[in-house]
Every structure is written in structure tokens, then in C-alpha cells.
Scaffold this motif. Sequence first.
Motif, short mmCIF file in Angstrom:
data_model
loop_
_atom_site.label_atom_id
_atom_site.label_comp_id
_atom_site.label_asym_id
_atom_site.label_seq_id
_atom_site.Cartn_x
_atom_site.Cartn_y
_atom_site.Cartn_z
N GLU A 177 34.10 62.91 56.22
CA GLU A 177 35.25 62.73 55.32
C GLU A 177 36.30 61.84 55.97
OE1 GLU A 177 38.67 65.45 53.08
OE2 GLU A 177 36.99 66.39 54.12
N ILE A 178 36.59 62.10 57.25
CA ILE A 178 37.59 61.28 57.95
C ILE A 178 37.11 59.84 58.07
CG2 ILE A 178 38.72 60.92 60.18
CD1 ILE A 178 39.96 63.15 58.55
N GLU A 179 35.83 59.66 58.42
CA GLU A 179 35.28 58.31 58.54
C GLU A 179 35.34 57.55 57.22
OE1 GLU A 179 31.41 58.96 60.08
OE2 GLU A 179 32.10 59.54 62.09
N ALA A 180 35.07 58.27 56.12
CA ALA A 180 35.13 57.64 54.81
C ALA A 180 36.56 57.22 54.46
CB ALA A 180 34.59 58.61 53.74
N LEU A 181 37.53 58.08 54.78
CA LEU A 181 38.94 57.73 54.53
C LEU A 181 39.36 56.54 55.37
CD1 LEU A 181 40.53 61.31 54.37
CD2 LEU A 181 40.28 59.69 52.48
N MET A 182 38.94 56.50 56.63
CA MET A 182 39.27 55.37 57.49
C MET A 182 38.68 54.08 56.95
SD MET A 182 38.73 57.20 61.22
CE MET A 182 38.97 55.66 62.14
N GLN A 183 37.42 54.16 56.54
CA GLN A 183 36.76 52.98 56.00
C GLN A 183 37.42 52.53 54.71
OE1 GLN A 183 32.59 53.51 55.34
NE2 GLN A 183 32.20 51.37 54.84
N GLU A 184 37.77 53.49 53.88
CA GLU A 184 38.40 53.18 52.59
C GLU A 184 39.72 52.46 52.79
OE1 GLU A 184 40.32 55.58 48.77
OE2 GLU A 184 39.00 56.61 50.19
N HIS A 185 40.46 52.84 53.84
CA HIS A 185 41.79 52.26 54.07
C HIS A 185 41.77 51.15 55.11
CE1 HIS A 185 43.51 56.32 52.53
NE2 HIS A 185 43.18 55.52 51.54
N GLY A 186 40.58 50.70 55.48
CA GLY A 186 40.49 49.56 56.38
C GLY A 186 40.87 49.84 57.81
N ILE A 187 40.74 51.08 58.27
CA ILE A 187 41.08 51.43 59.65
C ILE A 187 39.82 51.30 60.49
CG2 ILE A 187 41.96 53.24 61.17
CD1 ILE A 187 43.39 54.42 58.75
N SER A 188 39.91 50.55 61.58
CA SER A 188 38.74 50.30 62.41
C SER A 188 38.27 51.58 63.07
CB SER A 188 39.06 49.25 63.48
OG SER A 188 40.15 49.68 64.28
N ALA A 189 36.94 51.66 63.28
CA ALA A 189 36.35 52.86 63.88
C ALA A 189 36.70 52.94 65.35
CB ALA A 189 34.84 52.85 63.69
N GLY A 190 36.66 54.14 65.90
CA GLY A 190 36.98 54.37 67.31
C GLY A 190 37.52 55.78 67.49
N ILE A 191 37.35 56.30 68.68
CA ILE A 191 37.77 57.67 68.95
C ILE A 191 39.27 57.84 68.75
CG2 ILE A 191 37.94 59.45 70.72
CD1 ILE A 191 35.32 58.47 71.86
N LEU A 192 40.07 56.89 69.28
CA LEU A 192 41.53 57.01 69.20
C LEU A 192 42.00 56.95 67.75
CD1 LEU A 192 44.17 57.28 70.71
CD2 LEU A 192 44.26 54.80 70.92
N ASN A 193 41.46 55.99 66.97
CA ASN A 193 41.85 55.89 65.56
C ASN A 193 41.43 57.12 64.77
OD1 ASN A 193 43.13 53.47 65.84
ND2 ASN A 193 41.47 52.22 65.02
N ALA A 194 40.25 57.67 65.11
CA ALA A 194 39.78 58.87 64.42
C ALA A 194 40.71 60.04 64.70
CB ALA A 194 38.35 59.21 64.86
N GLU A 195 41.18 60.18 65.94
CA GLU A 195 42.10 61.26 66.27
C GLU A 195 43.43 61.09 65.55
OE1 GLU A 195 41.62 64.08 68.09
OE2 GLU A 195 39.54 63.46 67.95
N LYS A 196 43.91 59.84 65.44
CA LYS A 196 45.16 59.59 64.71
C LYS A 196 44.99 59.92 63.23
CE LYS A 196 47.02 55.99 67.75
NZ LYS A 196 47.41 54.56 67.86
N ALA A 197 43.82 59.55 62.69
CA ALA A 197 43.57 59.84 61.27
C ALA A 197 43.52 61.34 61.02
CB ALA A 197 42.25 59.19 60.84
N LYS A 198 42.90 62.09 61.92
CA LYS A 198 42.84 63.54 61.76
C LYS A 198 44.23 64.14 61.87
CE LYS A 198 39.53 64.37 64.81
NZ LYS A 198 38.54 65.13 65.60
N ALA A 199 45.04 63.63 62.81
CA ALA A 199 46.40 64.15 62.96
C ALA A 199 47.21 63.94 61.69
CB ALA A 199 47.09 63.48 64.16
N GLU A 200 47.05 62.76 61.07
CA GLU A 200 47.77 62.49 59.82
C GLU A 200 47.28 63.40 58.69
OE1 GLU A 200 50.21 60.99 56.93
OE2 GLU A 200 50.30 60.82 59.12
N TYR A 201 45.98 63.66 58.67
CA TYR A 201 45.39 64.55 57.67
C TYR A 201 45.98 65.96 57.82
CZ TYR A 201 41.65 67.25 55.36
OH TYR A 201 40.94 68.10 54.56
#
Length: 661
Positions: A177-201
Motif C-alpha cells: 500500500e505504501i509503495e503504491a502511494l509513493m508510486q502514485e505521487h511520484g516519490i522515488s523508491a528507497g528505504i528513507l523515502n518509505a519511512e517518511k511516507a509511513k510517518a506521514e501516513y
Amino acid sequence: MAIRHEVQNLQRRGNIFYWRARIPVRMRSSIDVQHLAFSLKQSDHHRAGYMVRKLNLLLHEISLKPESTMINKEALEKLFQSEIIRMNEHMENLQFAGQRFGSGFQNLDNMTADMEVGWAYRLLEKFGTRQALFQHPDCVGHSYLKQSAVPQELHTNIITTYFGEKHAAETPAFRAEIEALMQEHGISAGILNAEKAKAEYFRARADVLLNTEGRYIFEYPVTIQEVVTQVVAPKPIEEPIEATPPAPAENPEPVVPTIPVMAPSVTKVKAVPLKNFMKECELLIENNKSTWQADTAEDVRVIIRIFTGILAEHGIKNSSEVEQVHLAALRQHFNQILPGYGRSRRLSAMTTARLREESASVHERAIRLKQEPPKIGLAVPTIRRHLGNLKHFLGHLSASGYTMQPLSLDGLMPKKISASKARSLTQKPDPERIRPIFQIPLFTGCSGPLPKQWRVSGDQVFHSSLFYVPMFLTYLGARRAEITGLSVDDVLNIEGVWAIHIRENQFRSIKNEQSDRVLPIPIEILRLGFVDYVHCIKKLGYVELFPELHVPGKITDTGDRFYKSFMPLLDTKNGFKGELWDRTIHALRHGFTDTLKQNGVQLSTIEDITGHLGGTEGQMRYSNAANLKLMQEALAVYPVITDHLKFEKLNLLPSIEQKEF
């Protein structure tokens, strides 16, 4: 005329609120307008203000990113429209839940539950899922709750909820789900970006749940302390009345002082609300953590979520209202849904009623288009597993003192499939049917180390889990997680024989006692550089044998991660020319067993290799497991189907060499 309100960028046109935002200067090179305007689809000032504050913050965060100068107007509009829809749906769900359970003390109960879940999300926002909280009384989790002035009476339920949500955030479904949201919003993949996305969620959910003002309507003024006092705090215990001491005897015996022992106070429990079923589910899992594996615990969560959905359809509010007819409705639900719904994030997110409708629609559409209609209804083993887990849960509620009506699964539990029928249902591919798997570019040579390059023929072979695990499954008949969860210390040299020790380790448990076994490494896997691979992985400092299947600081289902990376490669669209079977990976285990049996290997030796329980007392009680030499002789009868592969030198994935895991 638009009216501007207290919150910046919030306007009202007629009865509807709008967000009008000024585009930051640094972004205007790619966007030819100075403002964006969106309807919030809200007539409530309090909700609209909350949404605008969130949207302003999101726009500010986007403008700070270097790539913001390249974003176009269409992409930006799509992003904010998606965010507005998401916030509206979430708040409507909360309002519906609040209205459904009424007002007064029921609303107090709902408000308390919202605060408990909200603070659990706040903890995940602040500390993530990798840091261990609540391991001791002085940990940062306890300190944070105290510093935030969270009432002490709420702490226990917050901590319980925290662990439940933390586990959910570590599942493959949540990561997808997080990866799909990142991809949908154009956020590049990576551990740091994934952690930021989860924190925002987590922050968004915590903000909504903790912002209880205006979401609940009470018949009298209420404060947070009153919520705690009325709903959470137990009633005071009356002081015991001391009896009048008897008159002293003429010749008194020596008096031995006694210490009165007070029984612990127990709050009388009547019924558990439906919204707390998942909390009780987590308590049941905690009670069985020493005997249940992670996949068993997840299976229990799945059936309780389904059962809760069925009860919600029937308007059930608590455990005392559950009747036999609701168990029957659940059983019929199993007959009316697509068996593969759990593999679809879209279908898994549907309500039980919506899932039945969608399943029927998919079936009817296939018939209308003259296509082969999909199978409808869960398989008998799946239904038996679901109902067995539900029986555990209902027993837990009853044992916990909650009011329950007499319930029975008699007549609902389908009969177990006979061994003879089970034999005909399982695929047992022979070696020649498996051979095409090892002819895809991943094994013969691909164009590069990235997933999309594994499908393209080239001159590079990368030695990783995707290379070695399929060979272990084929030549050794092991279970998927038994191989993917190995550590480097599980690879042994015993008197000149290279072997693996399948045992419980820090990465995964094992299925049962007989699963703990030492197996010789097949000669063909040794020929293809496996020992060199182990030495290199160990030299790099890894503890995990296949580091790419693990997430640092988290307990990972390595079997699932391997499956999701490997199975897409076995697609005819990617040039695969073989056949696939139901439960493809597990079918390799069945094929291994059948091949050895057809070549005259004793069944008791096969069971020692595969980790199955022996069929006779002589096999289990009066004899030891087959030794390594006997196992090697048995493994030698399996034909070599990878003899076309060559090994020249070890070639690790660049991400492994650079220690990114």
C-alpha cells in the motif's frame, strides 16, 4: 461571493468550502498558473479547516523537494484531488462509526477508543516500526505518553493497540500500500523515502483520530478526564469491615501474626463491543505466541476481520448479540467469494458485502464475454482453517468472561478431504516438467541486476536468493521459508559433508519439532558455487544467508518476499516456455517426494528429508533419522536438470556487495 475564514486559503462559496492555494515561486517554471483551487466537498467548517491545514503542509513539503521544479500542473492537481478524496473518505468513515453506536456514554466509549488508536498511530509516527518500545518501564514509549499528558488509565489499551498496528505495518500488504502511494505521487523508491511516507501516513491517521472535537455529539458538556472517569476507570473497591476481636482466652496460645491477602480487583465484564474484536484477537495471539507461527497469527487476524464484517452487516454491536445465524451467514459468505481475493489489495479492502457483489460480477462478466469463469468459493481446507481459528477466538471470548450465546460449528465445518482424494488434487511435477524454470534468463544469463533486466537475455548471472533458492526447493524438497530464512551459521561442514541445519533462528521459526533437521547440500548446488557464495556473504558481515529478503530491524516473511520477486519471472509474457501449477512453489516439494518414491527410496528416508512425521512407531520412536550418507544416496536419484548451467566466478548483486541491506 467567496468568504475567507480563519484558516489561510480557506474560502466558502455558497454552502461549500474551497481551498485556494498560491503556487510557490520556485515551482512556477513548470506550472503556468499562480493559484490552485479545489472544492473540499465539505460544508462543515471544522472539517474543512483541518483539511486545508493538511493540504497547505503537503504543498509546502512538495515545494522543498528538488524535483518540484519539474512537476507539471496536471500531476499536482491529481495529487491534491487524491488527497482530498482520501481525507473525506476517512472522516466519513469515522462519522458513520460514531453515529452507528449512538451518543451519550456510547459516544464516550467510542471517543476513548479513538484516542487509544490515535495515540498508537502517534507512537508509530514518532518512533517508526523498527524501534522496540515498551520493553521496560523507563523506555521512551512510556516517557512520551507521560510527557504528552495522556491519562494513565489509557496507557494499557494504547500499548496493546500499538503492538497490533505495528504488526499490521510490517505485513507485505501494508508495504504494498505504501509503495503504491509513493508510486502514485511520484516519490522515488528507497528505504528513507518509505519511512517518511509511513510517518506521514501514521501522522494523518493520528491527527484525525485525536481531533475528536466536533466529531462526537454529547447530551451534556464533557471533558477528556470525564471520558477516562466514566469509561475507563474501574469503580472504587469498598474497604473491608473488620470483625470484632474475640475475648482473650484464659491460657492463650502464642499468637502468630497473619498477613491478610486481598484478591485482585476484577471489573465485571458483560460484553465486548464489536469494534474491540480485533483487540481481543491480538490478546489471543499474544496468549499463543510461544506455539503459533507468524502465518498462523495472520490467518487468525484474517478470519476475525471477515467475521467482524459479517456481524457489522447484521447490525451486531457486541458479543452478546452474536447468534448461530451469524455463523451460518459467515459459512455462506465463504461459498460466494473469489478464492484469490486475498492476493488483491483492492478486493481485500472491500467490505464483506461488497466483496460478494464483486465476485458475482466478475463471474457474470466472464460468462457474458464467453470466457472461462473464475472459480467461486473457498477451498475446503481454507474453510476448515478459518472456522478452526474462529473457534479459538470464540473460546477466548468466553474464557475471558464476556457474555456469549451458545454457538456451535457442527454442521458448518466441512468434512476433511480424504487422503486418497487429496492425492489426486495435488500437483506433483516430475523433473522434466520443472526443467524449463531453470532456462529463463535469470539462470542462463540476463542483461543486468535490476528486476526488469532479469527478464531480458544477456551475459550476466547474479548469485542470490533467486538463483539458489529454487534449486534447494527442487533438489531438496524443503519448505519455502526453511530455505529463505537460513542464516550463514546454518550452513555447516560435518566431517567433509556440506550441509544445512534447518532450525529455529532469529529470522523465522519452524513448523514443528520434526522440521528441525540437518540435510546434505545437493552436489549440483555445490557445483554452482554455493560454498563460495556462503563464504563471501559471511565475509561481508551478513548474518542472513540471503540478505535481500530481509528488511533491517524488522521480522520479515522472507518466503513471501522471494515469492513476489520470483513468480513474475515465470510468465509467458516474459518468454517463459514452461507450465505452472497451483501453488507452484509448494508443488516442487510434492514433485521431489514423488520422484524419490518412484525411484525406490524408502518412504521413511523421504520423510526424514522433508521433515514429515513418520507413519509408524518404529520410524519415530525406535529409530533415529537417516544419516547424511543415507540422505546423500537418496538425493542422488533425483535427475540433474540444471546441467546446462555453468559456474565460472561468483557474481553478487551490487546492492549486496555495497551492503545496502
